[in-house]
Design an enzyme around this catalytic site. Structure first.
Site, PDB file in Angstrom:
ATOM      1  CG  ASP A   1      -5.155  -9.866   3.300  1.00  0.00           C
ATOM      2  OD1 ASP A   1      -4.776 -10.391   2.227  1.00  0.00           O
ATOM      3  OD2 ASP A   1      -4.943  -8.672   3.583  1.00  0.00           O
TER       4      ASP A   1
ATOM      5  CG  ASP B   1      -2.914  -8.186   0.681  1.00  0.00           C
ATOM      6  OD1 ASP B   1      -2.193  -8.482   1.648  1.00  0.00           O
ATOM      7  OD2 ASP B   1      -3.970  -7.520   0.804  1.00  0.00           O
TER       8      ASP B   1
ATOM      9  CG  HIS C   1      -1.987  -1.029   1.212  1.00  0.00           C
ATOM     10  ND1 HIS C   1      -2.883  -1.155   0.168  1.00  0.00           N
ATOM     11  CD2 HIS C   1      -2.295  -2.006   2.106  1.00  0.00           C
ATOM     12  CE1 HIS C   1      -3.713  -2.176   0.429  1.00  0.00           C
ATOM     13  NE2 HIS C   1      -3.368  -2.705   1.591  1.00  0.00           N
TER      14      HIS C   1
HETATM   15 ZN   LIG Z   1      -4.367  -6.974   2.644  1.00  0.00          ZN
END
Ligand SMILES: [Zn+2]
Ligand SMILES: [Zn+2]
Lengths: 344, 344
Positions: A286, A197, A161
């Site tokens: 995740d 992810d 990110h």
């Molecule tokens: Zn994530």
């Protein structure tokens, strides 16, 4: 598969993050890396080595120098203003009619300038932990350059990110992007980054947006519904020299392996077509059904299939740890991807 | 001077705001308006009347319809997702490489899309309180149109940080901008907005940025050091038809009346040169030395001088309440501006 990991990840241990209107204990915590390491040791995946120090030069290849300077001094400046008993969180962000053309002078202003959420506390150890993670990714990239078929950089804090000049989503330095650039600088003509992810890798996309030599492919929850919301749509395909070298595969809440596998096959095909010399795999787990902040439904055995599919791409692959917050099962899920790859 | 005020301001009573890395009790609280009202009654400034309901049309003259729809339903959507025990705060904001071209679907995404901080909780009563405040400003504008020399809209929540399509800084609807537009629509050829709140009125600036018929002048703490950080610099002068109709007078931390008076004189001169038919005065009293979140040094008696200087501009004037967080002294300080104006 060799594993690169530094115990300095522990130095990033934030106290709380803003989530659902509350300050809650950080989901991104040291136990995440510990359980992955423990599982890797338990199954004997491969030797675990310390990263080699690479200094700031390879970070500056993908990050803004002003941003890196900010990260190095932010905690000390925060302590002068607010004391050391509270982690550093920003106050506000850039709205319409506001501008990024001037960097504020006060630490509260710069925290907002360089961030995009209040879920990513800067602590006394953030810079050391983040640079140790980047060094792990760089050391892994060096293994690929030396001829290894694969390596696993067990990075913490994660990176995908974080953009050229911003942090957020628990990420400060974009370990995957730093490694991809290092592979390019080391002689790989073309590099692909595949991000599995649950969340869109907005930082990686931003860093390579105008680059035709680095393909970015991300499989993630539709940002219409999910963090980071303002980035990661299917029609974001890159710009300039990078036009066409960005592929976002968005999936709905509730996605299980049968749906996920199709997106992964499409991603693999795109990477093969691109003609990459090496693959950096942003490995978030995740997507797991038990993840507390995510809404896909992958099972632990699906991660074996994911690893096998990644092996099928047929490229030297550097795995870089990203998210995954179902801590108890995180070790098994991550190790399953890696063993699935080795057996694939 | 007539005072317009609705008890519905109480419906906005946020539990906490993110400030200095913590969730702390909201500085912007009902007691602020209560003490101002009490002081106004104590000194007999003038009759206090309820606002007339104006509906949504005058709000749509300065705010985005999608944004207004969001504000009306945000709390109910939040409750479905997160329950009613926690106020609604956003999760993340637009970083570089992200885009506002799509409005997210999930409530968490839209909270970030339409906001610029985590200090402005949306509660069960936010919409009713904010519309009552806007109605107070509109009712005050109607008094000016009817020939009153002045009126005081005792608005709460405040408005000057709210833009066409965003909230933040404790503000949801830009009461001053709504009133200024109403004066224009009611026949005033040119309207000036003078913002004496400690913080830059970024929302008002954004709303009138390309407007040559509404002059915006703001006297505030230099955003290099102070919230809202990314807006309010001296070189922001408007664009298009609004070029030259925006004046930011920035002052350093520690500013006292001797320095402030010079900026106020410059503001008055600019407003006179503009040839405005009416003045909307965004009245924040957080320039006070005792304010807990601000760093100017005005004394209570300086607010009398401020009122007199505003009277010297010689225009029909609608005072609209903005910030001020030293609650115990807020009544005196605000009333001093109004009595200074009446005596000036
Ligand atoms: Zn994530
Ligand atoms: Zn203020």
């Amino acid at each position: 598969m060799i594993v690169i990991h530094s115990e300095e990840h522990r130095l990033q241990a934030g106290r709380s993050e803003l989530n659902d209107g509350q300050l809650v204990p950080c989901y991104e915590k040291p136990a995440r890396a510990d359980i992955v390491r423990a599982r890797i040791e338990a199954i004997g995946l491969g030797p675990i080595m310390e990263p080699t120090r690479h200094g700031i030069t390879p970070l500056e290849r993908v990050h803004d120098t002003g941003y890196l300077g900010f990260l190095q001094t932010a905690w000390d400046e925060w302590v002068v203003e607010h004391g050391a008993d509270i982690d550093a969180l920003p106050l506000n962000w850039v709205a319409p009619g506001m501008s990024r053309r001037r960097v504020p002078r006060s630490i509260d202003g710069r925290l907002g300038y360089y961030s995009f959420d209040a879920g990513t506390p800067i602590t006394a150890g953030t810079w050391r932990a983040a640079t140790a993670a980047a060094d792990s990714a760089l050391t892994g990239a060096a293994r690929l350059r030396a001829g290894d078929r694969s390596a696993f950089a067990l990075c913490r804090p994660p990176g995908h990110h974080a953009g050229r000049a911003f942090y957020g989503g628990y990420c400060f330095l974009n370990n995957a992007a730093i490694a991809a650039q290092s592979l390019r600088d080391g002689g790989a003509g073309r590099v692909a980054v595949l991000d599995v992810d649950y969340h869109h890798g907005n930082g990686t996309q931003e860093i390579f947006w105008e680059r035709g030599d680095v393909l970015f492919v991300s499989i993630h929850a539709d940002p219409t519904d999910e963090f980071p919301y303002f980035c990661g749509h299917a029609d974001e395909t890159g710009a300039g020299a990078g036009e066409g070298a960005n592929l976002n595969l968005t999936l709905p809440w509730g996605t299980d392996w049968s749906i996920y596998a199709q997106a992964l096959a499409a991603a693999a095909e795109r990477i093969r077509d691109f003609g990459a010399d090496a693959l950096v795999l942003s490995l978030g787990a995740d997507t797991y059904g038990g993840d507390p902040i995510s809404r896909f439904r992958l099972l632990s055995e699906d991660f074996l299939r994911m690893g096998a599919a990644i092996a099928g791409i047929g490229l030297p692959t550097l795995f870089v740890m990203e998210g995954g917050y179902a801590v108890d099962d995180l070790g098994v899920n991550v190790a399953n991807v890696l063993t699935g790859f080795e057996q694939g």
